[in-house]
Design a protein around this motif. Structure first.
Motif, mmCIF file in Angstrom:
data_model
loop_
_atom_site.group_PDB
_atom_site.id
_atom_site.type_symbol
_atom_site.label_atom_id
_atom_site.label_comp_id
_atom_site.label_asym_id
_atom_site.label_seq_id
_atom_site.Cartn_x
_atom_site.Cartn_y
_atom_site.Cartn_z
ATOM 1 N N ILE A 43 11.132 -49.858 -72.537
ATOM 2 C CA ILE A 43 12.434 -50.261 -73.046
ATOM 3 C C ILE A 43 12.368 -51.734 -73.442
ATOM 4 O O ILE A 43 12.012 -52.596 -72.630
ATOM 5 C CB ILE A 43 13.536 -50.035 -71.997
ATOM 6 C CG1 ILE A 43 13.660 -48.540 -71.681
ATOM 7 C CG2 ILE A 43 14.868 -50.584 -72.491
ATOM 8 C CD1 ILE A 43 14.647 -48.218 -70.578
ATOM 9 N N HIS A 44 12.694 -52.006 -74.689
ATOM 10 C CA HIS A 44 12.660 -53.368 -75.207
ATOM 11 C C HIS A 44 14.064 -53.967 -75.212
ATOM 12 O O HIS A 44 15.030 -53.278 -75.553
ATOM 13 C CB HIS A 44 12.088 -53.378 -76.623
ATOM 14 C CG HIS A 44 10.700 -52.820 -76.710
ATOM 15 N ND1 HIS A 44 9.575 -53.610 -76.632
ATOM 16 C CD2 HIS A 44 10.260 -51.533 -76.855
ATOM 17 C CE1 HIS A 44 8.498 -52.843 -76.731
ATOM 18 N NE2 HIS A 44 8.890 -51.588 -76.874
ATOM 19 N N PRO A 45 14.202 -55.232 -74.860
ATOM 20 C CA PRO A 45 15.524 -55.869 -74.800
ATOM 21 C C PRO A 45 16.097 -56.133 -76.180
ATOM 22 O O PRO A 45 15.380 -56.178 -77.181
ATOM 23 C CB PRO A 45 15.263 -57.170 -74.040
ATOM 24 C CG PRO A 45 13.828 -57.498 -74.356
ATOM 25 C CD PRO A 45 13.126 -56.168 -74.456
ATOM 26 N N SER A 49 17.830 -61.282 -75.403
ATOM 27 C CA SER A 49 16.519 -61.839 -75.051
ATOM 28 C C SER A 49 16.158 -63.053 -75.903
ATOM 29 O O SER A 49 15.215 -63.764 -75.591
ATOM 30 C CB SER A 49 15.440 -60.769 -75.207
ATOM 31 O OG SER A 49 15.326 -60.353 -76.565
ATOM 32 N N ASP A 72 24.108 -49.949 -67.545
ATOM 33 C CA ASP A 72 22.723 -49.484 -67.490
ATOM 34 C C ASP A 72 22.701 -47.967 -67.589
ATOM 35 O O ASP A 72 23.241 -47.270 -66.727
ATOM 36 C CB ASP A 72 22.059 -49.934 -66.185
ATOM 37 C CG ASP A 72 21.806 -51.432 -66.154
ATOM 38 O OD1 ASP A 72 21.328 -51.962 -67.171
ATOM 39 O OD2 ASP A 72 22.105 -52.073 -65.125
ATOM 40 N N GLY A 76 18.254 -47.364 -71.302
ATOM 41 C CA GLY A 76 18.402 -48.798 -71.492
ATOM 42 C C GLY A 76 19.845 -49.261 -71.416
ATOM 43 O O GLY A 76 20.789 -48.462 -71.377
ATOM 44 N N ARG A 77 20.000 -50.584 -71.389
ATOM 45 C CA ARG A 77 21.340 -51.176 -71.322
ATOM 46 C C ARG A 77 22.082 -50.992 -72.632
ATOM 47 O O ARG A 77 21.504 -51.074 -73.715
ATOM 48 C CB ARG A 77 21.248 -52.678 -71.029
ATOM 49 C CG ARG A 77 20.925 -53.038 -69.610
ATOM 50 C CD ARG A 77 21.402 -54.447 -69.262
ATOM 51 N NE ARG A 77 21.056 -55.458 -70.275
ATOM 52 C CZ ARG A 77 21.509 -56.709 -70.246
ATOM 53 N NH1 ARG A 77 22.315 -57.087 -69.274
ATOM 54 N NH2 ARG A 77 21.149 -57.568 -71.169
ATOM 55 N N TYR A 130 21.611 -47.811 -79.344
ATOM 56 C CA TYR A 130 20.268 -48.193 -78.909
ATOM 57 C C TYR A 130 19.474 -48.750 -80.094
ATOM 58 O O TYR A 130 19.506 -48.212 -81.197
ATOM 59 C CB TYR A 130 19.518 -46.977 -78.368
ATOM 60 C CG TYR A 130 19.958 -46.494 -77.005
ATOM 61 C CD1 TYR A 130 20.073 -47.375 -75.935
ATOM 62 C CD2 TYR A 130 20.220 -45.150 -76.780
ATOM 63 C CE1 TYR A 130 20.461 -46.928 -74.682
ATOM 64 C CE2 TYR A 130 20.601 -44.690 -75.532
ATOM 65 C CZ TYR A 130 20.716 -45.576 -74.485
ATOM 66 O OH TYR A 130 21.098 -45.126 -73.242
ATOM 67 N N SER A 135 22.192 -54.034 -77.417
ATOM 68 C CA SER A 135 21.711 -52.896 -76.634
ATOM 69 C C SER A 135 20.190 -52.854 -76.657
ATOM 70 O O SER A 135 19.550 -53.316 -77.608
ATOM 71 C CB SER A 135 22.277 -51.582 -77.183
ATOM 72 O OG SER A 135 23.666 -51.479 -76.916
ATOM 73 N N ASP A 136 19.614 -52.286 -75.589
ATOM 74 C CA ASP A 136 18.163 -52.166 -75.509
ATOM 75 C C ASP A 136 17.640 -51.177 -76.545
ATOM 76 O O ASP A 136 18.389 -50.342 -77.072
ATOM 77 C CB ASP A 136 17.756 -51.678 -74.113
ATOM 78 C CG ASP A 136 17.920 -52.749 -73.047
ATOM 79 O OD1 ASP A 136 18.043 -53.933 -73.412
ATOM 80 O OD2 ASP A 136 17.921 -52.400 -71.848
#
Length: 366
Positions: A43-45, A49, A72, A76-77, A130, A135-136
């Protein structure tokens, strides 16, 4: 003699058992499809970030709307905001509407429409899909199942049992897929703005030419289409005036967050952009009131699709639904015609005619 045969037979038993096990294992391997290796989901921010001083975050800050928060979820967030009407004493009686943004532009796309709807008495939920905005970005296939699950869990998190759905572009396809999968969570009204869902391959390919080079490079790597795409107008050439800031943001987002580019490309390939004719015609759309808002000069989703979506609806829904035509309107109607859209949505829910270029259940021809 008999004793010797007995010893010989006893010696053959383990061999026979081993041979049987080997044959069974061979049969099992050959008849059973290989099982995919499970890998940990990466999962990438999102935008959070990046440094706060980053130009993308200056254009689209984390507190772009009031009432923002994160939740969460399994993939992902998710960043979301709840906009509530100030003049309403009890929010239990308010009309709830979810705004689902499009392929590249996150919830900044609703900058004018979301507050306008809140002022008209709607309780508004906006969120970043997403792989967009804050969002992640899960490293997985970005299909309808991913997005409708995200929305279902988000609605559960904020305590909403049902809501009106309003989607633009890719968000329209997500709204349609969600209505079919979770009909009890959707009110009778559905609003589709410049909606994807039944785009043909030719139009989908043409749409890519209006997107950042990073998108077309991923979508057509080493492709004969590459030279053709490079010769077509750039995204910036199609968006003038107030949309320049959005165009700048999209390029910054694609440059700073490569995983967001992969999410967009996967959405084009695997998402609810095409092949939803059966979804629009499903029993879950019986008696639905669908408002289809479309600009006549949309270069991404041509105007013809408004009529095709209407024609795909069940007869009981066609009688209640209508097309709203925005003369000269492009693909970014929530940004260019927010006041008109807010008025249209408010009148549509109240069962009134707004007076601007609407057609009741009258499919357009190609």
């Amino acid at each position: 003699m008999s004793e010797r045969l007995h010893r010989h037979h006893s010696a053959l038993v383990p061999v026979a058992i081993s041979l049987s096990l080997l044959l069974y294992a061979t049969y099992y391997v050959s008849s059973t499809p290989p099982q995919p290796l499970r890998r940990k989901l990466v999962i990438h921010p999102g935008l959070a970030s990046l440094p706060e001083s980053h130009r993308a975050r200056e254009i689209y800050p984390e507190e772009f709307y009031q009432g923002g928060s994160y939740v969460d979820l399994p993939f992902g967030r998710t960043r979301y905001w709840l906009l509530r009407p100030e003049a309403v004493e009890s929010h239990d009686d308010t009309v709830r509407i979810v705004l689902i943004h499009g392929l590249l532009t996150p919830s900044i796309q609703w900058a004018q429409l979301a507050p306008a709807l809140a002022e008209k008495g709607f309780e508004v939920l906006v969120y970043d899909l997403y792989g967009r905005g804050y969002s992640d970005a899960p490293d997985t296939i970005h299909n309808a199942e991913l997005y409708i699950t995200q929305l279902a869990l988000l609605m559960r998190h904020v305590g909403w049992k049902r809501a009106i759905l309003c989607g633009v572009s890719l968000g329209g396809g997500i709204a349609a897929a969600f209505a079919r999968a979770f009909p009890k969570m959707v009110e009778r009204e559905i609003i589709l703005i410049s909606s994807a869902g039944i785009m043909e391959d030719e139009d989908r390919t043409r749409a890519i030419s209006y997107m950042p080079r990073s998108i077309s490079d991923h979508y057509f790597p080493k492709s004969p289409f590459k030279r053709m795409l490079n010769s077509l107008p750039s995204l910036k050439a199609t968006r003038k005036g107030p949309l320049d800031l959005i165009t700048e943001f999209i390029h910054l987002q694609c440059s700073a967050l490569p995983q967001h580019v992969k999410a967009a490309v996967s959405s084009l390939r695997d998402g609810p952009v095409s092949d939803l004719t059966s979804t629009f015609g499903s029993e879950q759309f019986e008696e639905k009131k669908v408002q289809i808002i479309q600009g006549t000069n949309d270069p991404i989703v041509p105007f013809k699709y408004s009529g095709l979506i209407l024609s795909a609806l069940p007869p009981s829904s066609q009688r209640l639904s209508k097309i709203i035509t925005i003369p000269g309107g492009g693909h970014d109607l929530p940004l260019t015609h927010a006041a008109d859209l807010a008025n249209e949505i408010s009148c549509f829910f109240a069962g009134r005619s707004s007076g601007i270029h609407s057609r009741l259940s009258s499919p357009v021809s190609d």
